[in-house]
Design a protein around this motif. Structure first.
Motif, short mmCIF file in Angstrom:
data_model
loop_
_atom_site.label_atom_id
_atom_site.label_comp_id
_atom_site.label_asym_id
_atom_site.label_seq_id
_atom_site.Cartn_x
_atom_site.Cartn_y
_atom_site.Cartn_z
N ASP A 85 3.96 5.75 -2.23
CA ASP A 85 4.13 6.34 -3.57
C ASP A 85 4.73 7.73 -3.48
O ASP A 85 5.56 8.12 -4.31
CB ASP A 85 2.77 6.40 -4.29
N TYR B 55 -5.15 3.00 -7.12
CA TYR B 55 -5.49 2.81 -5.71
C TYR B 55 -6.75 1.98 -5.53
O TYR B 55 -7.31 1.94 -4.44
CB TYR B 55 -5.64 4.16 -5.01
N LEU C 162 -4.16 -2.77 -5.35
CA LEU C 162 -3.28 -2.65 -4.20
C LEU C 162 -2.96 -4.00 -3.58
O LEU C 162 -1.80 -4.29 -3.25
CB LEU C 162 -3.91 -1.74 -3.14
N GLU D 237 -1.54 -3.51 -12.08
CA GLU D 237 -0.72 -2.45 -11.50
C GLU D 237 0.33 -1.95 -12.48
O GLU D 237 0.57 -0.73 -12.59
CB GLU D 237 -0.03 -2.96 -10.23
N THR E 61 8.35 2.81 -6.72
CA THR E 61 6.93 2.57 -6.46
C THR E 61 6.62 1.08 -6.44
O THR E 61 5.97 0.57 -5.51
CB THR E 61 6.07 3.27 -7.53
N ARG F 119 5.60 -0.82 -2.96
CA ARG F 119 4.27 -1.44 -2.92
C ARG F 119 4.35 -2.93 -2.64
O ARG F 119 3.56 -3.48 -1.87
CB ARG F 119 3.53 -1.19 -4.24
N PHE G 138 -0.34 3.16 1.12
CA PHE G 138 0.16 3.08 -0.25
C PHE G 138 0.41 4.48 -0.82
O PHE G 138 1.37 4.70 -1.56
CB PHE G 138 -0.81 2.31 -1.13
#
Length: 435
Positions: A10, A48, A53, A59, A101, A105, A6
């Protein structure tokens, strides 16, 4: 769970924005600093954390908070260096970074969920608690289409759980409340797990409450949790209403050629109308006409008694038959890919449905539900997609579908809607429970 993939994604998102700024404006201040600053701000905002995640919990708030920190920092820098283009380049780069992002993700999460769906890379867990509660939890974990946990053992006492951990083979212990699990036993267990780098996860009494509704409220030194009621007010739903109608209008424009092709195929395949119209129960019990592409022969309603005994939900509130002989050839393909649902965008555009919500039920099926369940389901508009549609669809038992619908109503948030919408394409492609 590995965090580095991740972090790499990012960084890639920030690099994408940085290269764009460099190519367009030929300035290197923002491209040089943005990748490192972006990852550091995400870490500071706890983007994180494990559940952020894996499930996307919080998020949106955390990523937007990181973007706000960078925007403020750029504004301060611009105050001292007004001619350097820092603020301009930063405000240009941030939307690109944030969008990339979220997209990267979610792509990573889809891959992780696909692995879980096939039994790969799951975290091995031991469940501790009373027999009836343990059985219910294990059943729910195994019914979930893609679950990060694989139950490898069940324990009745803390000593059994400690023995299981000492023998190895598990990365987590899930503890359920019970009379034999007091504070002393939990403390002993937590220290035992700490020494072996094993997670301890506690199941709350209200297991279907979203974390956003829980707030720590220390009272007399006790770590109490304050439970906030769901906000279903008209004001809170205004952004959802606007987004529903704008996205529905855009979807209808983009899908118009496909809808025309489907309409022609339906008419060529069997006699009857292109659209299926059926009365469903909507917000606050008001009925509306649901639109779908017709997938059954014209006499399907008259033949329902012929297949009633095949209803996979028995005599419950829902009616579904696998390999229903009343479905046409084109209809079977439409159902497999959920293409028959497209005309419901007209219902969304008209404000009678939402893109995300509980499944719209006919009046007779809704009346079969318990009064308190029916009342809570009708507090929000029914949806084109929903929590149980992305969790297994028709393969879920009736009680699980009802539970997921109520869980959505009680825990509704913009973040939950976005999570369900992001998972919907994956559920359609997997075709789990689509028939």
């Amino acid at each position: 769970m590995p965090v580095l993939p991740f972090v790499a994604l990012d960084t890639l998102a920030a690099l994408t924005a940085s290269v764009t700024v460099l190519l367009l404006f030929h300035r290197w201040w923002v491209p040089a600093a943005l990748p490192c600053a972006w990852v550091l701000c995400l870490a500071a905002r706890r983007a994180y954390d494990r559940h952020c995640l894996l499930a996307g919990t919080g998020e949106i708030r955390r990523v937007m908070g990181a973007a706000a920190v960078i925007a403020v920092a750029a504004s301060v820098a611009w105050w001292f260096l007004p001619g350097a283009g820092l603020l301009h380049d930063t405000l240009f780069a941030l939307p690109v970074t944030v969008t990339a992002t979220f997209a990267l993700r979610e792509t990573r999460r889809l891959r992780i969920r696909a692995d879980w769906h096939h039994g790969r890379n799951r975290e091995r867990a031991v469940v501790l608690g009373p027999a009836d509660s343990v059985a219910e939890l294990v059943s729910r974990l195994r019914r979930t289409d893609a679950c990060e946990m694989e139950v490898v053992g069940v324990c009745r006492t803390v000593d059994d759980a400690v023995d299981a951990v000492r023998r190895g083979g598990c990365e987590a212990v899930i503890a359920l409340p019970g009379p034999a699990l007091g504070t002393g036993e939990l403390r002993t267990l937590s220290w035992e797990l700490r020494d072996r780098d094993v997670e301890l996860m506690l199941v709350p009494v209200l297991a279907d409450v979203a974390t956003g509704r829980l707030r720590p409220a220390p009272v007399a030194g006790l770590p109490l949790l304050e439970l906030h009621a769901p906000d279903l007010s008209r004001t809170a739903r205004v952004p959802k209403e606007l987004a529903d109608r704008l996205l529905a209008a855009a979807g209808l424009l983009l899908l118009a050629p496909l809808m025309l092709v489907i309409a022609v195929l339906i008419r060529l395949d069997s006699p009857g109308p292109v659209l299926f119209r059926h009365r469903r129960v909507g917000l606050h019990g008001r009925e509306f006409t649901l639109l779908k592409f017709r997938t059954m022969y014209r006499d399907a309603d008259r033949r329902r008694s012929e297949v009633a005994s095949l209803n996979q939900y028995g005599d419950g509130a829902f009616f579904k038959v696998a390999d229903d002989p009343r479905i046409t050839r084109v209809g079977r393909t439409l159902r497999h890919w959920s293409l028959d649902e497209i005309p419901q965008l007209f219902n969304v555009l008209a404000g009678r449905m939402s893109l995300v919500g509980p499944r719209p039920l006919p009046r007779d099926e809704a009346d079969e539900l318990p009064e308190d369940v029916r009342r809570r389901r009708l507090l929000v508009k029914p949806g084109l997609s929903g929590l149980w549609q992305v969790s297994g669809r028709s393969e879920l038992p009736e009680e699980e579908r009802v539970r997921l619908d109520l869980s959505y109503v009680e825990n509704w948030s913009t973040a939950l809607d976005l999570t369900i919408l992001a998972r919907t394409p994956g559920a359609v492609v997997r075709r789990t429970g689509a028939y």
